[in-house]
Write an enzyme that holds these catalytic residues in place. Structure first.
Site, short mmCIF file in Angstrom:
data_model
loop_
_atom_site.label_atom_id
_atom_site.label_comp_id
_atom_site.label_asym_id
_atom_site.label_seq_id
_atom_site.Cartn_x
_atom_site.Cartn_y
_atom_site.Cartn_z
N ASP A 63 54.91 59.52 123.37
CA ASP A 63 54.14 60.59 122.74
C ASP A 63 54.84 61.06 121.45
O ASP A 63 54.22 61.15 120.38
CB ASP A 63 54.03 61.75 123.75
CG ASP A 63 52.97 62.77 123.40
OD1 ASP A 63 52.30 62.61 122.36
OD2 ASP A 63 52.80 63.74 124.17
N SER A 86 52.88 56.59 132.44
CA SER A 86 53.51 57.25 133.61
C SER A 86 54.85 56.67 134.06
O SER A 86 55.46 57.22 134.97
CB SER A 86 52.58 57.29 134.84
OG SER A 86 51.62 58.31 134.71
N TYR A 117 57.43 60.48 133.76
CA TYR A 117 56.59 60.82 134.92
C TYR A 117 56.95 60.03 136.18
O TYR A 117 56.39 60.29 137.26
CB TYR A 117 55.10 60.66 134.57
CG TYR A 117 54.54 61.80 133.74
CD1 TYR A 117 55.37 62.84 133.31
CD2 TYR A 117 53.20 61.86 133.39
CE1 TYR A 117 54.87 63.90 132.55
CE2 TYR A 117 52.68 62.91 132.63
CZ TYR A 117 53.52 63.93 132.22
OH TYR A 117 53.02 64.97 131.47
P1 ADP Z 1 55.12 59.27 130.83
O1 ADP Z 1 55.37 60.73 130.70
O2 ADP Z 1 53.65 58.91 130.94
O3 ADP Z 1 55.98 58.61 131.85
P2 ADP Z 1 56.87 58.27 128.67
O4 ADP Z 1 56.64 58.36 127.21
O5 ADP Z 1 58.05 59.00 129.23
O6 ADP Z 1 55.49 58.70 129.36
O7 ADP Z 1 57.00 56.75 129.07
C1 ADP Z 1 55.93 55.85 129.18
C2 ADP Z 1 56.41 54.47 128.80
O8 ADP Z 1 56.42 54.35 127.37
C3 ADP Z 1 57.82 54.14 129.25
O9 ADP Z 1 57.81 52.83 129.83
C4 ADP Z 1 58.63 54.15 127.97
O10 ADP Z 1 59.72 53.25 128.02
C5 ADP Z 1 57.60 53.68 126.98
N1 ADP Z 1 57.85 53.94 125.54
C6 ADP Z 1 58.62 54.88 124.97
N2 ADP Z 1 58.57 54.76 123.61
C7 ADP Z 1 57.72 53.73 123.35
C8 ADP Z 1 57.25 53.10 122.15
N3 ADP Z 1 57.63 53.52 120.94
N4 ADP Z 1 56.38 52.05 122.27
C9 ADP Z 1 55.98 51.62 123.48
N5 ADP Z 1 56.38 52.17 124.64
C10 ADP Z 1 57.25 53.21 124.58
#
Ligand code: ADP
Length: 180
Positions: free
Chosen positions: A41, A124, A128
């Site tokens: 995000d 997630s 999460y």
């Molecule tokens: P959630 O709160 O839904 O778990 P997160 O952002 O913490 O969301 O993580 C969701 C996934 O996105 C994780 O597998 C994380 O490693 C991944 N992630 C983080 N940054 C990026 C990025 N720039 N591009 C793609 N995936 C990412």
């Protein structure tokens, strides 16, 4: 090529940064406020610029399992589809179904906006806490089911951040391919 395999070819599992994907829409694993957060995000908001947060403020949030769409601003993608994955509580609070809804509702919004190519992060599985292998199986199942029903759709890319996620999503895809 076998007719039944066409949907498998349109689902790609790759390692990468979702903010760099050259697709019509990228999906954001947001929180219910839609006002930005950490992880993917934060990366999406940084790459899209402040206009994204300004548009998100006008939406008024998003319930878990649902999805909302905004423009992509400075991203290569024209659209950002914001979906809110479930927080993992052990598996008996509807987490599987809510995660499946994230994929279904995001893809439904994509169709409504003429999107032909879309990239998802591993919703997630970060903050999460959803178990990676379980999340990967749900993601692959929902994407393949959508592609089977939407022959006009171009490509779904599952973008994995790091080799651990990549391995889990590749394994889930291989498992589905064997079942077909
Ligand atoms: P959630 O709160 O839904 O778990 P997160 O952002 O913490 O969301 O993580 C969701 C996934 O996105 C994780 O597998 C994380 O490693 C991944 N992630 C983080 N940054 C990026 C990025 N720039 N591009 C793609 N995936 C990412």
């Amino acid at each position: 090529m076998k007719e039944t395999n066409r949907h498998l070819e349109r689902l790609r599992v790759i390692e990468g940064d979702i903010t760099r994907q050259n697709v019509d829409a990228i999906v954001n694993a947001a929180n219910t406020t839609l006002l930005g957060g950490g992880g993917v995000d934060g990366a999406i908001h940084r790459a899209a610029g402040p206009e994204l947060l300004a548009e998100c403020r006008t939406i008024g949030g998003c319930p878990t399992g649902e999805a909302k769409i905004t423009r992509g601003y400075r991203l290569p993608a024209k659209w950002v589809i914001h979906t809110v994955g479930p927080v993992w509580h052990g598996g008996d609070r509807g987490e599987d179904e809510l995660l499946a809804s994230c994929y279904r509702n995001s893809l439904e919004l994509a169709i409504q906006h003429g999107v032909k190519t879309i990239a998802f992060p591993a919703i997630s599985t970060g903050a999460y806490g959803f178990p990676l292998e379980r999340a990967a199986r749900i993601a692959v199942r929902e994407c393949l089911s959508f592609l089977r029903n939407h022959l006009e759709f171009g490509e779904i890319r599952l973008v994995c951040f790091g080799t651990k996620a990549l391995d889990a999503y590749k394994a889930a895809l291989a498992e589905s391919a064997r079942e077909k």
